[in-house]
Design an enzyme around this catalytic site. Sequence first.
Site, PDB file in Angstrom:
ATOM      1  N   GLU A  26       0.820  -1.207   0.000  1.00 48.15           N
ATOM      2  CA  GLU A  26       0.000   0.000   0.000  1.00 48.15           C
ATOM      3  C   GLU A  26       0.858   1.262   0.000  1.00 48.15           C
ATOM      4  O   GLU A  26       1.820   1.367   0.761  1.00 48.15           O
ATOM      5  CB  GLU A  26      -0.904  -0.014   1.235  1.00 48.15           C
ATOM      6  CG  GLU A  26      -1.810   1.199   1.363  1.00 48.15           C
ATOM      7  CD  GLU A  26      -2.684   1.138   2.605  1.00 48.15           C
ATOM      8  OE1 GLU A  26      -3.617   1.958   2.693  1.00 48.15           O
ATOM      9  OE2 GLU A  26      -2.446   0.273   3.476  1.00 48.15           O
ATOM     10  N   LYS A  43      -8.659   4.160  -3.171  1.00 46.98           N
ATOM     11  CA  LYS A  43      -9.301   3.619  -1.973  1.00 46.98           C
ATOM     12  C   LYS A  43     -10.597   4.372  -1.688  1.00 46.98           C
ATOM     13  O   LYS A  43     -10.615   5.598  -1.623  1.00 46.98           O
ATOM     14  CB  LYS A  43      -8.349   3.719  -0.784  1.00 46.98           C
ATOM     15  CG  LYS A  43      -8.831   2.971   0.453  1.00 46.98           C
ATOM     16  CD  LYS A  43      -7.753   2.984   1.537  1.00 46.98           C
ATOM     17  CE  LYS A  43      -8.178   2.174   2.749  1.00 46.98           C
ATOM     18  NZ  LYS A  43      -7.133   2.184   3.796  1.00 46.98           N
ATOM     19  N   CYS A  64      -5.865  -2.487   1.680  1.00 43.29           N
ATOM     20  CA  CYS A  64      -5.900  -2.565   3.146  1.00 43.29           C
ATOM     21  C   CYS A  64      -7.317  -2.804   3.662  1.00 43.29           C
ATOM     22  O   CYS A  64      -7.903  -3.840   3.410  1.00 43.29           O
ATOM     23  CB  CYS A  64      -5.281  -1.304   3.741  1.00 43.29           C
ATOM     24  SG  CYS A  64      -4.978  -1.415   5.519  1.00 43.29           S
TER      25      CYS A  64
END
Length: 355
Positions: free
Chosen positions: A48, A133, A167
């Site tokens: 990430e 994200k 994540c």
Amino acid sequence: MGDEFPRFRAAAVQAAPVFLDREATLDKVAALVADAAAGGADLVVFGESFVPAFPVWNLVLAPIDQHRLFRALYENAVLVPGLQTERLADLARRHGVHLSIGVTERSPVSMGALYNTNLLFGPDGRLLNRHRKLVPTWAEKLTWANGDASQLRPAQTEIGRLGALICGENTNTLARYALLAQGEQVHLASYPPAWPFRRSAPSANYDLRRAIEIRSAAHAFEGKVWNVVASALLDERAIAIVADGDAGVAELLRSAPRPVSMILDPNGDVCGEPLAGEEGIVYAEIDIAASIEAKQAHDIVGSYQRFDLFSVGLDQRPQRPIELRGDGLEDGARGRAEEAEAWPREDGEAGGDGR
């Protein structure tokens, strides 16, 4: 003889970036991609926000103490498309690999907006997917803006349909289902180097490794897909820069449980030896057809679903800061406000030189 399905070699890279140094980090990426390709990898996956670093300071510093680090992150962020994406595209093309990598992406129209983004390049250097994200997790909201679902879809490649989540998104049931329902066959999951969550003893802190193991096995088993999991690492350079002489902050970062990188099959079983707490590359042989028999029991996007009872919708329209209407917009204004926000375009074509 019936149809054959892809087989290939995947590599999950676990490493620390050169903290907040974009160009030096890209140099390290180049060396690691070369190593993975030499190891026979057709797919190389990084953690990430690997370029230029995960903003771990969000978790351990008060907002009033974060300005210097936010500015450094912004100055080293990646513009998509831009010089850094060209360099990543060239890496994928030169080594003939599919390359998945997390970056902090800089908005093309704002001097402050940043996104937690995962980029996927094909072996021809073409950008196949750019996923932002959807919701920054907890303290990450101090750095990253919300993404949208415009690229929340698997990329069709010669090695299968590759989907990616970042994540905490791997805990988002509907985000995971959205990828599976669009045909995902190989899942790419990226994670941070550490997640300090409490000031108490390490034994009571957030166990990042265990959290990754649970989420990774759940998605592989529920979706009957392969799951390639790559995490970043936190080195002493990063700790020193964030702590800036504060021994308490340094101890918080050093004592936080480390992540793990691994590859799981469609039964949720780990292939090979996972990597925890050290730099290295995890390899596994992927056989897309391994999902077939597993889906006889549970196919949650097919025979093990009740579409007459459950309905899921997904809005894949890009969320732009402004919608421009009228004549005279072909002079670049529309391009800055719209095309850059939706690159690669929905018709599958990349911008600029095809990267």
